[in-house]
Design a protein around this motif. Structure first.
Motif, short mmCIF file in Angstrom:
data_model
loop_
_atom_site.label_atom_id
_atom_site.label_comp_id
_atom_site.label_asym_id
_atom_site.label_seq_id
_atom_site.Cartn_x
_atom_site.Cartn_y
_atom_site.Cartn_z
N SER A 1 1.06 -1.13 0.09
CA SER A 1 -0.21 0.01 0.00
C SER A 1 0.84 1.17 0.06
N SER A 2 1.99 1.17 0.64
CA SER A 2 2.65 2.41 0.86
C SER A 2 3.61 2.65 -0.36
N GLU A 3 3.70 1.69 -1.28
CA GLU A 3 4.46 1.96 -2.70
C GLU A 3 3.55 2.46 -3.67
N GLU A 4 2.05 2.26 -3.57
CA GLU A 4 1.32 2.82 -4.70
C GLU A 4 1.34 4.04 -4.86
N ARG A 5 1.22 4.63 -6.13
CA ARG A 5 1.48 5.92 -6.76
C ARG A 5 0.34 6.37 -7.26
N PRO A 6 -0.18 7.59 -7.12
CA PRO A 6 -1.39 8.07 -7.87
C PRO A 6 -1.44 8.06 -9.15
N HIS A 7 -2.56 7.49 -9.86
CA HIS A 7 -2.73 7.58 -11.32
C HIS A 7 -1.64 6.65 -12.05
N VAL A 8 -1.17 5.52 -11.14
CA VAL A 8 -0.42 4.58 -11.76
C VAL A 8 -1.22 3.10 -11.59
N PRO A 9 -1.72 2.51 -12.45
CA PRO A 9 -2.51 1.42 -12.03
C PRO A 9 -1.52 0.22 -11.72
N SER A 10 -2.16 -0.52 -10.92
CA SER A 10 -1.38 -1.88 -10.60
C SER A 10 -2.16 -2.73 -10.10
N TYR A 11 -1.86 -4.26 -10.13
CA TYR A 11 -2.58 -5.39 -9.75
C TYR A 11 -3.12 -5.33 -8.55
N SER A 12 -2.24 -4.88 -7.43
CA SER A 12 -2.57 -4.74 -6.07
C SER A 12 -3.72 -3.82 -5.72
N ASN A 13 -3.65 -2.48 -6.55
CA ASN A 13 -4.70 -1.71 -6.18
C ASN A 13 -5.99 -2.00 -6.99
N ILE A 14 -5.94 -2.97 -7.87
CA ILE A 14 -7.13 -3.19 -8.49
C ILE A 14 -7.91 -4.43 -8.17
N PHE A 15 -7.05 -5.55 -7.45
CA PHE A 15 -7.52 -6.83 -7.03
C PHE A 15 -7.12 -6.91 -5.59
N THR A 16 -6.55 -5.96 -4.91
CA THR A 16 -6.21 -6.31 -3.67
C THR A 16 -4.67 -7.19 -3.44
N ASP A 17 -3.87 -6.96 -2.35
CA ASP A 17 -2.93 -7.75 -2.29
C ASP A 17 -2.96 -9.24 -2.57
N LYS A 18 -3.98 -9.66 -1.76
CA LYS A 18 -4.17 -11.27 -2.09
C LYS A 18 -4.76 -11.53 -3.59
N GLY A 19 -5.47 -10.91 -4.15
CA GLY A 19 -6.14 -11.15 -5.41
C GLY A 19 -4.69 -11.06 -6.45
N ALA A 20 -3.86 -9.95 -6.15
CA ALA A 20 -2.58 -9.78 -7.17
C ALA A 20 -1.87 -11.05 -7.03
N LEU A 21 -1.63 -11.53 -5.64
CA LEU A 21 -0.76 -12.45 -5.52
C LEU A 21 -1.65 -13.78 -6.15
N ALA A 22 -2.70 -13.98 -5.92
CA ALA A 22 -3.52 -15.17 -6.61
C ALA A 22 -3.22 -15.10 -8.19
#
Length: 268
Positions: free
Chosen positions: A178-199
C-alpha cells in the motif's frame, strides 16, 4: 532472461525433434531474440513518453537524452536486422519471425483499440505477453529449421508455457505494498487487492508448471513451485514495502529458475 528463454525454447525443439545442438546457430537465435526484446522496450519508451513526462521524468526520452525520431530510426534498423538474420536461418524462420514482428507492431499500435484496451490492465497485459508464444516458436523454428506445418502437439503446448511465465513476470512487477502505490499509476494490487494480485501471479506459475509437468513429469517442478508459493506468501503476511519488493524479486528469480530447469531437464 533472454538468454535462458532462447536456450530453453531452442533446446526443447532440438531435443524433441532429435536434432544435435548447434552453438553457432544458437548465437544467431539469441541475437535475434535480443534485438526483438530490445525493440519492444523501445516501443514502450515511445508509447509511455507523454505519461513519463509527468510520472517518470528520469526516463531517457523524458529527460531529452534521445528524441522520439531517433528511437524510431533505431527501430527501423532493428527490424531490418531481424529480417536479415531470420532469413539467414531459413525460410521458415523468416516467416515465423516476420509474424512475430507483425504482432509487435500491432502491440505498438495497441491493436488500434488503445483507448478501450488501456484502462483494462490485465487484458492489456495478456494481449501483449502473447508475443512470448510467437517468440518461443520463432526461437524453436530458427534453431531447428522445422516446417511449422510439422510441429507436433508437445511443441505447440510448450510454447504456450511461455505465455504463462511472461504473465507471471508482468503481474508480479506491478504488485506493490500500500505504501508503494502511486496516484494515477495502475497496479494489480490496487485493482485486485494484495491477495488478489498474489493469486493472479500464482495462477500463472501453476499453469506454466502444469505444462512442464505434463511434458516431463518430475518432482523438481513441484518442489520449485512450492518454494515459490511459500516465499511469495510473505508479501500478504507482512504487507510491507520490503515484503512487496521481495515478492517482485523472487518472482524474477523464479522465472529464471524455471527456464534453467527446462534447460536442465531437456539437456540430453
Amino acid at each position: 532472461m533472454i538468454f535462458l528463454f532462447s536456450w530453453a525454447n531452442g533446446l526443447f525443439f532440438s531435443s524433441t525433434l532429435g536434432l544435435e545442438w548447434n552453438w553457432g546457430r544458437f548465437a544467431c537465435v539469441f541475437l535475434l531474440m535480443l534485438s526483438f526484446f530490445f525493440r519492444m522496450r523501445l516501443f514502450d519508451e515511445i508509447k509511455d513518453y507523454e505519461v513519463d513526462l509527468k510520472v517518470n521524468p528520469t526516463r531517457p526520452l523524458a529527460r531529452g537524452i534521445l528524441t522520439v525520431r531517433q528511437v524510431k530510426v533505431a527501430l527501423l534498423f532493428l527490424i531490418i536486422f531481424e529480417i536479415g538474420l531470420a532469413s539467414n536461418l531459413g525460410v521458415y524462420s523468416l516467416l515465423i519471425h516476420a509474424a512475430a514482428i507483425g504482432y509487435s507492431l500491432l502491440m505498438y499500435e495497441e491493436f488500434f483499440i488503445g483507448d478501450s484496451l488501456r484502462p483494462h490492465l490485465t487484458t492489456y497485459a495478456v494481449t501483449h505477453t502473447f508475443v512470448s508464444v510467437l517468440l518461443g516458436l520463432s526461437s524453436g523454428v530458427a534453431m531447428t529449421g522445422v516446417n511449422p506445418q510439422e510441429i507436433t502437439l508437445p511443441l505447440l503446448i510448450f510454447i504456450f508455457m511461455n505465455w504463462a511465465f511472461f504473465n507471471l513476470f508482468e503481474f508480479a512487477r506491478k504488485t506493490f505494498a500500500s505504501s508503494e502505490e502511486r496516484p494515477h499509476v495502475p497496479s494489480y494490487s490496487n485493482i485486485f487487492t494484495d491477495k488478489g494480485a498474489l493469486a493472479l501471479s500464482l495462477s500463472q506459475a501453476i499453469l506454466g508448471v502444469g505444462v512442464a509437468y505434463y511434458l516431463q513429469p518430475h518432482w523438481i517442478w513441484l518442489v520449485s513451485l512450492s518454494a515459490y508459493v511459500v516465499l511469495s506468501s510473505i508479501y500478504i503476511i507482512k504487507k510491507t514495502a520490503p515484503a512487496a519488493q521481495f515478492f517482485r524479486a523472487i518472482s524474477g528469480v523464479y522465472l529464471l529458475l524455471h527456464y534453467a530447469l527446462v534447460i536442465y531437464m531437456w539437456r540430453s
